[in-house]
Scaffold this motif. Structure first.
Motif, PDB file in Angstrom:
ATOM      1  N   ILE A  50       0.864  -1.176   0.000  1.00  0.00           N
ATOM      2  CA  ILE A  50       0.000   0.000   0.000  1.00  0.00           C
ATOM      3  C   ILE A  50       0.899   1.224   0.000  1.00  0.00           C
ATOM      4  CG2 ILE A  50      -1.844   1.247   1.199  1.00  0.00           C
ATOM      5  CD1 ILE A  50      -1.985  -1.747   2.691  1.00  0.00           C
ATOM      6  N   MET A  51       0.736   2.080  -1.008  1.00  0.00           N
ATOM      7  CA  MET A  51       1.515   3.301  -1.125  1.00  0.00           C
ATOM      8  C   MET A  51       0.577   4.484  -0.893  1.00  0.00           C
ATOM      9  SD  MET A  51       3.001   0.707  -2.976  1.00  0.00           S
ATOM     10  CE  MET A  51       1.907   0.596  -4.339  1.00  0.00           C
ATOM     11  N   LEU A  52       0.835   5.220   0.180  1.00  0.00           N
ATOM     12  CA  LEU A  52       0.024   6.380   0.538  1.00  0.00           C
ATOM     13  C   LEU A  52       0.675   7.630  -0.020  1.00  0.00           C
ATOM     14  CD1 LEU A  52      -2.411   7.374   2.379  1.00  0.00           C
ATOM     15  CD2 LEU A  52      -0.649   7.824   4.098  1.00  0.00           C
ATOM     16  N   SER A  53      -0.100   8.425  -0.753  1.00  0.00           N
ATOM     17  CA  SER A  53       0.395   9.694  -1.293  1.00  0.00           C
ATOM     18  C   SER A  53       0.713  10.662  -0.171  1.00  0.00           C
ATOM     19  CB  SER A  53      -0.672  10.335  -2.184  1.00  0.00           C
ATOM     20  OG  SER A  53      -0.829   9.610  -3.364  1.00  0.00           O
ATOM     21  N   GLY A  54       1.412  11.729  -0.535  1.00  0.00           N
ATOM     22  CA  GLY A  54       1.681  12.789   0.429  1.00  0.00           C
ATOM     23  C   GLY A  54       0.384  13.228   1.083  1.00  0.00           C
ATOM     24  N   THR A  55       0.360  13.188   2.396  1.00  0.00           N
ATOM     25  CA  THR A  55      -0.842  13.469   3.179  1.00  0.00           C
ATOM     26  C   THR A  55      -0.513  14.568   4.177  1.00  0.00           C
ATOM     27  OG1 THR A  55      -1.584  11.183   2.904  1.00  0.00           O
ATOM     28  CG2 THR A  55      -2.539  12.415   4.732  1.00  0.00           C
ATOM     29  N   THR A  56      -1.435  15.499   4.313  1.00  0.00           N
ATOM     30  CA  THR A  56      -1.254  16.622   5.238  1.00  0.00           C
ATOM     31  C   THR A  56      -2.282  16.515   6.364  1.00  0.00           C
ATOM     32  OG1 THR A  56      -2.804  18.092   4.110  1.00  0.00           O
ATOM     33  CG2 THR A  56      -0.507  18.090   3.320  1.00  0.00           C
ATOM     34  N   GLY A  57      -2.280  17.514   7.222  1.00  0.00           N
ATOM     35  CA  GLY A  57      -3.219  17.552   8.336  1.00  0.00           C
ATOM     36  C   GLY A  57      -4.515  18.257   8.018  1.00  0.00           C
ATOM     37  N   TYR A  58      -4.824  18.413   6.747  1.00  0.00           N
ATOM     38  CA  TYR A  58      -6.082  19.038   6.345  1.00  0.00           C
ATOM     39  C   TYR A  58      -7.237  18.163   6.813  1.00  0.00           C
ATOM     40  CZ  TYR A  58      -9.464  21.434   3.370  1.00  0.00           C
ATOM     41  OH  TYR A  58     -10.536  22.149   2.904  1.00  0.00           O
ATOM     42  N   ASP A  59      -8.199  18.744   7.495  1.00  0.00           N
ATOM     43  CA  ASP A  59      -9.359  18.006   7.998  1.00  0.00           C
ATOM     44  C   ASP A  59     -10.467  18.081   6.945  1.00  0.00           C
ATOM     45  OD1 ASP A  59     -11.701  17.120   9.266  1.00  0.00           O
ATOM     46  OD2 ASP A  59     -11.108  17.952  11.198  1.00  0.00           O
ATOM     47  N   TYR A  60     -10.705  16.971   6.255  1.00  0.00           N
ATOM     48  CA  TYR A  60     -11.685  16.954   5.163  1.00  0.00           C
ATOM     49  C   TYR A  60     -13.111  17.100   5.669  1.00  0.00           C
ATOM     50  CZ  TYR A  60      -7.636  15.359   2.592  1.00  0.00           C
ATOM     51  OH  TYR A  60      -6.378  15.266   2.047  1.00  0.00           O
ATOM     52  N   ALA A  61     -13.388  16.691   6.908  1.00  0.00           N
ATOM     53  CA  ALA A  61     -14.743  16.781   7.460  1.00  0.00           C
ATOM     54  C   ALA A  61     -15.148  18.228   7.712  1.00  0.00           C
ATOM     55  CB  ALA A  61     -14.837  15.969   8.753  1.00  0.00           C
ATOM     56  N   THR A  62     -14.194  19.051   8.128  1.00  0.00           N
ATOM     57  CA  THR A  62     -14.517  20.444   8.446  1.00  0.00           C
ATOM     58  C   THR A  62     -13.962  21.435   7.417  1.00  0.00           C
ATOM     59  OG1 THR A  62     -12.516  20.720   9.795  1.00  0.00           O
ATOM     60  CG2 THR A  62     -14.509  19.923  10.933  1.00  0.00           C
ATOM     61  N   SER A  63     -13.230  20.927   6.438  1.00  0.00           N
ATOM     62  CA  SER A  63     -12.582  21.765   5.420  1.00  0.00           C
ATOM     63  C   SER A  63     -11.681  22.814   6.060  1.00  0.00           C
ATOM     64  CB  SER A  63     -13.617  22.432   4.514  1.00  0.00           C
ATOM     65  OG  SER A  63     -14.334  21.457   3.794  1.00  0.00           O
ATOM     66  N   THR A  64     -10.916  22.376   7.073  1.00  0.00           N
ATOM     67  CA  THR A  64     -10.011  23.285   7.764  1.00  0.00           C
ATOM     68  C   THR A  64      -8.638  22.646   7.915  1.00  0.00           C
ATOM     69  OG1 THR A  64     -10.652  22.458   9.948  1.00  0.00           O
ATOM     70  CG2 THR A  64     -11.875  24.363   9.108  1.00  0.00           C
ATOM     71  N   LEU A  65      -7.665  23.495   8.164  1.00  0.00           N
ATOM     72  CA  LEU A  65      -6.314  23.055   8.463  1.00  0.00           C
ATOM     73  C   LEU A  65      -5.997  23.530   9.877  1.00  0.00           C
ATOM     74  CD1 LEU A  65      -3.639  21.783   7.333  1.00  0.00           C
ATOM     75  CD2 LEU A  65      -2.951  24.144   6.848  1.00  0.00           C
TER      76      LEU A  65
END
Length: 143
Positions: free
Chosen positions: A42-57
């Protein structure tokens, strides 16, 4: 060769490669997958701490790193794996001043798993982002 722009999109290709999506606007816009599963890999792309549920960082390095691991764990779960299956991490930190904070969360998350790890100080595409990681995992569940 098929026209990839008009070929039907599916999660599993005939080769057995399976694509995982978080639903991120970036994945759609730039045509990449959050993760790709090939057999047990399993290769995971570059991932950040962006919260997709709230559309916030989140603002701080600790909060961004915690959310990043939540995002990664979600993608690995979709692949039938978990963070315990991670064997390699590449991390990009926007400034050396964030290193200790990010590494403290990394240690909390991976103590006893101890994946191979490379850390680079790098300019990230959004100045508000302080950490990004890509990861590789191996899981019998993904086979």
């Amino acid at each position: 060769m098929p026209d990839l722009k008009t070929a039907p999109h599916s999660k599993t290709a005939p080769s057995g490669r399976r694509r995982i999506s978080s639903g991120s606007e970036f994945e759609r816009r730039y045509s990449y997958s959050r993760a790709v599963v090939v057999g047990p890999h399993i290769m995971l792309s570059g991932t950040t701490g962006y919260d997709y549920a709230t559309s916030t960082l989140p603002a701080g390095a600790r909060e961004q790193t915690l959310q990043l691991f939540t995002n990664a764990a979600t993608a690995f779960a979709q692949a039938g794996a978990s963070l315990t299956d991670v064997v390699r991490v590449r991390m990009y930190i926007s400034g050396a001043e964030h290193y200790e904070t990010v590494m403290a969360v990394f240690a909390e998350t991976f103590r006893g798993i101890d994946p191979a790890c490379t850390t680079v100080e790098a300019g990230l595409f959004d100045p508000a982002i302080v950490v990004e990681m890509d990861m590789d995992a191996v899981s019998d569940a993904g086979a």
